[in-house]
Write an enzyme that holds these catalytic residues in place. Structure first.
Site, PDB file in Angstrom:
ATOM      1  CG  HIS A 199      44.036  36.152 -18.735  1.00 35.68           C
ATOM      2  ND1 HIS A 199      44.424  35.417 -19.839  1.00 35.68           N
ATOM      3  CD2 HIS A 199      43.455  37.280 -19.232  1.00 35.68           C
ATOM      4  CE1 HIS A 199      44.103  36.073 -20.939  1.00 35.68           C
ATOM      5  NE2 HIS A 199      43.510  37.210 -20.599  1.00 35.68           N
TER       6      HIS A 199
ATOM      7  CG  ASP B 184      45.826  32.284 -19.923  1.00 34.06           C
ATOM      8  OD1 ASP B 184      44.942  32.230 -19.052  1.00 34.06           O
ATOM      9  OD2 ASP B 184      46.022  33.282 -20.654  1.00 34.06           O
TER      10      ASP B 184
ATOM     11  N   GLY C 272      40.502  34.906 -24.055  1.00 35.86           N
ATOM     12  CA  GLY C 272      39.610  33.776 -23.856  1.00 35.86           C
ATOM     13  C   GLY C 272      38.879  33.325 -25.099  1.00 35.86           C
TER      14      GLY C 272
END
Length: 266
Positions: free
Chosen positions: A59, A117, A222
Site C-alpha cells: 500500500h 501487502d 512499510g
C-alpha cells in the site's frame, strides 16, 4: 532450511546490531531503515535488502487513485536519522536520496485490499554500504511459531499518537518493542474488541500488547518488524487505530514471501 545471505551481501551473523510508546533510536542503530518520500515529505518506511533492492508494503506504492506509483513519483532517503535536519541540510551524517528504477508489488496485491501487502523497489544506482547504511537479513531458518510471545522491534518516523491533534510525526527515527502474537489469539482478540469480521491470514502476523500502549502508527507503514538478531519477520501493514488495547498491529509475514522475493531478485 535456508537463509537470505545470497540476497544480502553481508552475512547475517556479522551485523552490528512511527511509533507509539517508543524511544528514539541511536544514530546508525538501524542502518537498514529507509524513509520513502513524496513531494518532499516522509510517508512510509522501507528496508534495504541488498545493494539494488528495498522491500516495503504494497500500500506504500499505491496512489490515492488506487494505482501503483510510477517509479519517478517517489524517492527514498538512506542513512537518515532526523528528517528536519535532512530537509534543512544540517545533518552531519549526510543522508543520501535514492531514486527508483522499478516498483514491483506482489502479483496478487490490490491497492484496495490488505492481502499480500508487500512490494519491492529496484534502485537506479546500487548502494554503497557504510556503518550507517547496511542491508537487513531475511531468514526462514526458524518457523515463526518459535517467535510467538517473543519481543520484536518496529521502527519508523510515523505518528506518535493515533489522535493527530495530540501527536505528531516523529522527527527522529523511533523504535518500540512489541510482542508477537499467535494468529488465532489475535483474531479472537479483534473479534472480542468489536471487530467481528476480522480475519488474520497465515501471510500476516500480529504484534503488540493486550493492554495496548505500544504500536506502529500512521506513516510507519512499510517499515520493518525485526527480532533481536535483526532478522526481518514482518512489514508494517494494517490494524485498527494505533496501540489500542486488544488490537495489536497487523504485519505482512515476510517468510511467506521469500520465494517470490528470490524470484524477482534473480
Amino acid at each position: 532450511m535456508k537463509n537470505f545471505e545470497k540476497v544480502s551481501s553481508i552475512p547475517c551473523n556479522h551485523r552490528s546490531p512511527k511509533i507509539v510508546g517508543g524511544s528514539e533510536a541511536r544514530r546508525s542503530e538501524l542502518p537498514f531503515m529507509v524513509s520513502l518520500m513524496r513531494r518532499g515529505g516522509h510517508y512510509c518506511g522501507a528496508s534495504i535488502l541488498n545493494e539494488q533492492w528495498l522491500v516495503t508494503a504494497g500500500h506504500c506504492v499505491c496512489s490515492g487513485l488506487n494505482k501503483i506509483f510510477q517509479a519517478s513519483q517517489i524517492q527514498g532517503v538512506i542513512g537518515l536519522h532526523s528528517i528536519s535536519q535532512y530537509l534543512n541540510g544540517n545533518s552531519s551524517e549526510k543522508p543520501i536520496r535514492i531514486n527508483f528504477k522499478r516498483i514491483i508489488p506482489h502479483p496478487k496485491y490490490e491497492c484496495t485490499n490488505v492481502k499480500n501487502d508487500i512490494a519491492l523497489l529496484e534502485l537506479e544506482e546500487p548502494l554503497s554500504f557504510t556503518e550507517g547504511v547496511k542491508p537487513i537479513c531475511v531468514s526462514v531458518e526458524k518457523p515463526l511459531i518459535e517467535y510467538e510471545n517473543q519481543l520484536a522491534i518496529v521502527s519508523g518516523w510515523g505518528w506518535t499518537n493515533e489522535n493527530q491533534e495530540e501527536g505528531h510525526k516523529a522527527d527522529i527515527l523511533k523504535k518500540v518493542a512489541v510482542k508477537i502474537w499467535n494468529n488465532n489469539s489475535c483474531e479472537k482478540s479483534y473479534k472480542i474488541n468489536g471487530k467481528p469480521n476480522s480475519l488474520i491470514s497465515d501471510t500476516q502476523l500480529c504484534a503488540g500488547f493486550k493492554s495496548g500502549g505500544a504500536d506502529s502508527c500512521w506513516a510507519d507503514s512499510g517499515g520493518p518488524l525485526i527480532m533481536k538478531d535483526q532478522i526481518l519477520v514482518g512489514i508494517v501493514s494494517t490494524g485498527i487505530g494505533c496501540a489500542r488495547p486488544g488490537l495489536p498491529g497487523i504485519y505482512t509475514r515476510v517468510s511467506k514471501y521469500v520465494n517470490w522475493i528470490e524470484s524477482v531478485l534473480r
